[in-house]
Design a protein around this motif. Structure first.
Motif, PDB file in Angstrom:
ATOM      1  N   MET A   1       0.716  -1.162  -0.038  1.00 24.06           N
ATOM      2  CA  MET A   1       0.022  -0.049  -0.101  1.00 24.06           C
ATOM      3  C   MET A   1       0.729   1.198  -0.032  1.00 24.06           C
ATOM      4  SD  MET A   1      -2.895   1.503   2.724  1.00 24.06           S
ATOM      5  CE  MET A   1      -1.666   1.932   3.894  1.00 24.06           C
ATOM      6  N   LEU A   2       2.018   1.414   0.827  1.00 27.62           N
ATOM      7  CA  LEU A   2       2.880   2.315   1.051  1.00 27.62           C
ATOM      8  C   LEU A   2       3.472   2.627  -0.379  1.00 27.62           C
ATOM      9  CD1 LEU A   2       4.507   1.910   4.570  1.00 27.62           C
ATOM     10  CD2 LEU A   2       2.472   3.720   3.871  1.00 27.62           C
ATOM     11  N   SER A   3       3.788   1.677  -1.208  1.00 26.37           N
ATOM     12  CA  SER A   3       4.674   1.946  -2.303  1.00 26.37           C
ATOM     13  C   SER A   3       3.646   2.845  -3.226  1.00 26.37           C
ATOM     14  CB  SER A   3       5.137   0.564  -3.175  1.00 26.37           C
ATOM     15  OG  SER A   3       3.853  -0.086  -3.351  1.00 26.37           O
ATOM     16  N   ARG A   4       2.149   2.362  -3.291  1.00 27.09           N
ATOM     17  CA  ARG A   4       1.326   3.004  -4.189  1.00 27.09           C
ATOM     18  C   ARG A   4       1.171   4.272  -3.933  1.00 27.09           C
ATOM     19  NH1 ARG A   4      -0.986  -2.012  -3.647  1.00 27.09           N
ATOM     20  NH2 ARG A   4      -2.774  -1.317  -2.199  1.00 27.09           N
ATOM     21  N   LEU A   5       1.094   4.579  -2.575  1.00 29.86           N
ATOM     22  CA  LEU A   5       0.734   5.910  -1.934  1.00 29.86           C
ATOM     23  C   LEU A   5       2.063   6.687  -2.619  1.00 29.86           C
ATOM     24  CD1 LEU A   5      -0.288   5.479   1.497  1.00 29.86           C
ATOM     25  CD2 LEU A   5      -1.654   6.549  -0.282  1.00 29.86           C
ATOM     26  N   TYR A   6       3.279   6.302  -2.325  1.00 27.45           N
ATOM     27  CA  TYR A   6       4.337   7.059  -2.671  1.00 27.45           C
ATOM     28  C   TYR A   6       4.427   7.534  -4.411  1.00 27.45           C
ATOM     29  CZ  TYR A   6       9.491   8.421  -2.829  1.00 27.45           C
ATOM     30  OH  TYR A   6      10.666   8.956  -2.856  1.00 27.45           O
ATOM     31  N   ASP A  92      19.529 -10.881  -1.361  1.00 29.30           N
ATOM     32  CA  ASP A  92      20.003 -12.239  -0.796  1.00 29.30           C
ATOM     33  C   ASP A  92      19.317 -12.747   0.546  1.00 29.30           C
ATOM     34  OD1 ASP A  92      21.289 -10.261   0.643  1.00 29.30           O
ATOM     35  OD2 ASP A  92      23.154 -11.449   0.789  1.00 29.30           O
ATOM     36  N   MET A  93      18.391 -11.979   0.956  1.00 26.41           N
ATOM     37  CA  MET A  93      17.568 -12.184   1.981  1.00 26.41           C
ATOM     38  C   MET A  93      16.736 -13.440   1.734  1.00 26.41           C
ATOM     39  SD  MET A  93      14.977  -9.065   2.187  1.00 26.41           S
ATOM     40  CE  MET A  93      16.222  -7.764   2.625  1.00 26.41           C
ATOM     41  N   PRO A  94      16.141 -13.897   2.735  1.00 26.76           N
ATOM     42  CA  PRO A  94      15.179 -15.171   2.861  1.00 26.76           C
ATOM     43  C   PRO A  94      13.811 -14.757   1.691  1.00 26.76           C
ATOM     44  CG  PRO A  94      15.830 -15.082   4.813  1.00 26.76           C
ATOM     45  CD  PRO A  94      16.403 -13.703   4.130  1.00 26.76           C
ATOM     46  N   ALA A  95      13.517 -15.729   0.905  1.00 27.88           N
ATOM     47  CA  ALA A  95      12.457 -15.514  -0.286  1.00 27.88           C
ATOM     48  C   ALA A  95      11.334 -14.528   0.424  1.00 27.88           C
ATOM     49  CB  ALA A  95      12.028 -16.757  -0.961  1.00 27.88           C
ATOM     50  N   GLU A  96      10.718 -15.078   1.454  1.00 30.16           N
ATOM     51  CA  GLU A  96       9.510 -14.351   1.988  1.00 30.16           C
ATOM     52  C   GLU A  96       9.717 -13.205   2.376  1.00 30.16           C
ATOM     53  OE1 GLU A  96       6.021 -14.973   5.497  1.00 30.16           O
ATOM     54  OE2 GLU A  96       7.675 -16.446   5.564  1.00 30.16           O
ATOM     55  N   MET A  97      10.892 -12.792   3.144  1.00 30.69           N
ATOM     56  CA  MET A  97      11.359 -11.297   3.665  1.00 30.69           C
ATOM     57  C   MET A  97      11.629 -10.485   2.312  1.00 30.69           C
ATOM     58  SD  MET A  97      14.547 -10.369   5.898  1.00 30.69           S
ATOM     59  CE  MET A  97      13.943 -10.859   7.291  1.00 30.69           C
ATOM     60  N   LEU A  98      12.068 -10.922   1.600  1.00 33.32           N
ATOM     61  CA  LEU A  98      12.431 -10.192  -0.031  1.00 33.32           C
ATOM     62  C   LEU A  98      11.091 -10.002  -0.567  1.00 33.32           C
ATOM     63  CD1 LEU A  98      14.308  -8.990  -1.744  1.00 33.32           C
ATOM     64  CD2 LEU A  98      14.477 -11.004  -2.818  1.00 33.32           C
ATOM     65  N   GLN A  99      10.290 -10.965  -0.474  1.00 37.03           N
ATOM     66  CA  GLN A  99       8.997 -10.697  -1.277  1.00 37.03           C
ATOM     67  C   GLN A  99       8.152  -9.363  -0.334  1.00 37.03           C
ATOM     68  OE1 GLN A  99       6.469 -14.061  -1.449  1.00 37.03           O
ATOM     69  NE2 GLN A  99       4.704 -12.967  -1.869  1.00 37.03           N
ATOM     70  N   ASP A 100       8.157  -9.540   0.969  1.00 30.56           N
ATOM     71  CA  ASP A 100       7.354  -8.601   1.735  1.00 30.56           C
ATOM     72  C   ASP A 100       7.877  -7.237   1.550  1.00 30.56           C
ATOM     73  OD1 ASP A 100       5.917 -10.649   2.700  1.00 30.56           O
ATOM     74  OD2 ASP A 100       6.729 -10.827   4.800  1.00 30.56           O
ATOM     75  N   MET A 101       9.348  -7.314   1.462  1.00 28.76           N
ATOM     76  CA  MET A 101      10.187  -5.818   1.389  1.00 28.76           C
ATOM     77  C   MET A 101       9.902  -5.138   0.101  1.00 28.76           C
ATOM     78  SD  MET A 101      11.706  -4.348   3.815  1.00 28.76           S
ATOM     79  CE  MET A 101      13.072  -3.343   3.066  1.00 28.76           C
ATOM     80  N   GLU A 102       9.889  -6.293  -1.156  1.00 25.80           N
ATOM     81  CA  GLU A 102       9.420  -5.605  -2.428  1.00 25.80           C
ATOM     82  C   GLU A 102       8.171  -4.964  -2.572  1.00 25.80           C
ATOM     83  OE1 GLU A 102      10.698  -9.059  -4.898  1.00 25.80           O
ATOM     84  OE2 GLU A 102      12.757  -8.413  -5.237  1.00 25.80           O
ATOM     85  N   ALA A 103       7.432  -5.702  -1.704  1.00 28.13           N
ATOM     86  CA  ALA A 103       5.860  -5.105  -1.840  1.00 28.13           C
ATOM     87  C   ALA A 103       5.825  -3.924  -1.080  1.00 28.13           C
ATOM     88  CB  ALA A 103       5.052  -6.171  -1.162  1.00 28.13           C
ATOM     89  N   SER A 458       1.448  -4.401   6.601  1.00 30.69           N
ATOM     90  CA  SER A 458       2.343  -4.805   5.523  1.00 30.69           C
ATOM     91  C   SER A 458       2.531  -6.213   5.515  1.00 30.69           C
ATOM     92  CB  SER A 458       3.178  -4.138   5.182  1.00 30.69           C
ATOM     93  OG  SER A 458       2.956  -2.811   4.693  1.00 30.69           O
ATOM     94  N   PRO A 459       2.358  -7.078   4.974  1.00 25.61           N
ATOM     95  CA  PRO A 459       2.575  -8.599   5.351  1.00 25.61           C
ATOM     96  C   PRO A 459       4.018  -8.623   5.916  1.00 25.61           C
ATOM     97  CG  PRO A 459       1.824  -8.510   3.042  1.00 25.61           C
ATOM     98  CD  PRO A 459       1.712  -7.215   3.597  1.00 25.61           C
ATOM     99  N   GLY A 460       4.258  -9.393   6.858  1.00 31.52           N
ATOM    100  CA  GLY A 460       5.473  -9.552   7.678  1.00 31.52           C
ATOM    101  C   GLY A 460       6.192  -8.248   8.143  1.00 31.52           C
ATOM    102  N   LEU A 461       5.719  -7.284   7.778  1.00 31.04           N
ATOM    103  CA  LEU A 461       6.382  -6.090   8.352  1.00 31.04           C
ATOM    104  C   LEU A 461       5.480  -5.215   9.291  1.00 31.04           C
ATOM    105  CD1 LEU A 461       7.876  -4.680   4.965  1.00 31.04           C
ATOM    106  CD2 LEU A 461       8.977  -5.954   6.675  1.00 31.04           C
TER     107      LEU A 461
END
Length: 546
Positions: A1-6, A92-103, A458-461
């Motif tokens: 959501m925050l990325s869309r806001l930005y 290089d972070m764990p896949a789920e963490m990277l997915q959450d951060m990219e989102a 946000s998922p994971g965050l």
């Protein structure tokens, strides 16, 4: 959501110009005619210089105010941003963490392209359409960023529009100031030259510009409120503690979204980063390294700045860019100035999102053992404190996911072995604990209000950094109503029919306005999450600043 806001915020900066009505509004500024644009109910004047371009010999020097204006100035285009230093996410972070951060990040790293350059010391002024110089409206001055942030990323259309809807129109001013190596370089050479915390000096000069010129836009220079997000909130708090707490009449209130006087030490403790930047800039063999940094291409200095730790790197929030005592703007560590009572005695609002530290804890995903965690905290946050004396901190932040952040999620969201522990610790050291410290020190001396945002998970965050500010800026929500009311009356209460009574903060009952998703959007709750751990990190940070 925050990325869309930005993305929305940057796009709004462009659309506010491209959809302007044909008859352009104008303002007389000294001997100049300033041409703006109107979009709906908001008139905008973009990219107005408040200081001379900090180019050539003016780089890495105190801002030089503009002496006057003449001719015709086109203020209809988005202002040039100061040179940005965008922190890359570790891939290089764990896949789920990277997915959450990219989102979470998404378009934050791209967005709508806005030109960048050193010639960037400007303000945007936005007013309700039809505002006249004699209207004397309250003024909100907004800032954000130590490495990334600009007026283009903080359009005030929604805030101004909402203020008109409430019948409490305001003038909105967004600042550009120098960032990273151009605005917050550390080291003994910087301190000796008296050019530390230049970004804060830029902000101060912009506030002086507001005092001198805002009346021609319809603003009242006696009714200025400063509003900052994240680094901008830290900056706003430091504007309150500089100059012995004398605010020079530049502002009468302050609002801080995720930022307070931080537990940093002296600017000379950043020497290793100064030396690293000098080396990468090709200035190591220069007789005067600071002068050498003034002469190299701006792109070279930016590239050199990119070699030091960033927010999403292994070091997380332990970066070299937050302000520190420089002997001029900050004569002592910020929290020491608060303890000395050197604080502008003005009303203020201060709040955080519930899970401020989560996005910054992702870079240290490979901290997996107790010893590694203890070494990390000692090396990057409290290196001048004997590790044995940090034992209480380690115990107060156990590796129990249920006691970590995101808060209240039990064993869920443990994206790495120490992730939730690290997220709680980092968010507390830099955001939550300094907020409580500032409120505890000042709530009995001046009117203060505090909030916690539990919106936009946000998922994971969880309720991550920025999830409080961006909706208030972009959509004009209930927090926006409180902000407009505060800027108008120095009290957030009575804002609108969608707000509730908000009691002042005190260090005994600790009432906070809490923003929720769901059917009950606002409530008054108790600010007691990790109370003892935060008291612990505050005590260590005062004795041994970061």
């Amino acid at each position: 959501m925050l990325s869309r806001l930005y993305f929305f915020l940057q796009l709004a900066a462009v659309l506010s110009v491209t959809t302007a009505i044909p008859s352009a509004p104008t303002v007389k500024l000294d001997r100049a005619t300033l041409i703006g644009s109107t979009n709906g109910s908001v008139t905008s004047f973009m990219g107005i210089p408040f200081a001379e371009p900090p180019l050539g010999n003016l780089r890495l020097r105190l801002p030089k105010p503009v002496s006057g204006y003449a001719g015709t100035i086109n203020a209809t285009l988005p202002a040039t941003q100061c040179l940005q230093l965008i922190p890359p996410v570790r891939t290089d972070m764990p896949a789920e963490m990277l997915q959450d951060m990219e989102a979470y990040v998404g378009n934050v790293l791209t967005g709508v392209p806005i030109p960048e350059g050193e010639d960037c010391l400007t303000v945007n002024v936005q007013v309700p359409a039809g505002t006249k110089p004699e209207d004397k409206l309250p003024v909100i001055v907004v800032s954000r960023g130590f490495t990334i942030g600009s007026s283009a990323q903080m359009p005030g259309d929604a805030v101004v529009t909402r203020s008109v809807q409430l019948g409490k129109p305001v003038v909105y001013v967004a600042l550009n100031y120098r960032l990273h190596a151009f605005g917050f370089l550390g080291g003994k050479e910087v301190k000796e030259a008296g050019v530390g915390n230049l970004g804060l000096h830029d902000q101060r000069e912009a506030l002086r510009w507001v005092q001198k010129h805002i009346s021609v836009f319809g603003g009242d220079p006696k009714k200025v409120t400063i509003w900052g997000s994240s680094s901008g909130a830290i900056s706003s708090s430091l504007q309150m503690v500089t100059n012995g707490g004398n605010n020079e009449g530049l502002f009468r209130g302050a609002i801080m979204n995720a930022g307070s006087p931080i537990p940093t030490g002296d600017i000379t403790e950043l020497q290793q980063f100064y030396d690293q930047i000098v080396a990468h800039a090709g200035c190591a063999n220069a007789t005067d390294t600071l002068d050498c940094l003034r002469k190299i291409p701006a792109a070279n200095l930016t590239a050199a700045a990119a070699t030091v730790p960033n927010l999403f790197d292994y070091t997380g929030l332990a970066t070299p860019w937050p302000p520190r005592a420089d002997g001029v703007f900050l004569t002592a560590p910020p929290q020491h100035l608060v303890l000395a009572g050197q604080v502008a005695k003005i009303p203020f609002m201060s709040g955080d999102a519930l899970d401020e530290g989560t996005i910054f804890a992702t870079g240290s995903f490979n901290v997996t053992t107790e010893d590694q965690f203890r070494d990390y905290v000692h090396e990057f946050f409290f290196p001048r404190t004997p590790k044995a004396l940090l034992a209480p901190i380690f115990n107060l932040y156990p590796n129990d996911p249920a006691q970590g952040s995101p808060v209240g999620t039990g064993d869920a969201n443990q994206l790495a072995p120490m992730y939730k522990r690290m997220a709680a610790f980092q968010g507390d050291v830099i955001f939550q604990a300094p907020r409580r410290f500032f409120l505890d020190q000042r709530s009995s001396k001046q009117p203060t209000w505090s909030f916690i945002s539990k919106r936009g998970s946000s998922p994971g965050l969880g309720y991550a950094h920025g999830s409080d500010f961006l909706p208030a800026l972009a959509f004009g929500n209930e927090l926006t109503d409180y902000i407009i009311q505060f800027a108008t009356h120095l009290d957030p209460n009575g804002a609108s029919n969608r707000t509730i009574a908000w009691p002042k903060y005190d260090s005994v009952s600790r009432p906070v306005l809490t923003l929720h998703d769901g059917d009950v959007p606002l409530a008054i709750e108790t600010d007691d999450v990790r109370l003892l751990p935060m008291q612990g990190v505050t005590a260590v940070g005062i004795v041994s600043p970061l």
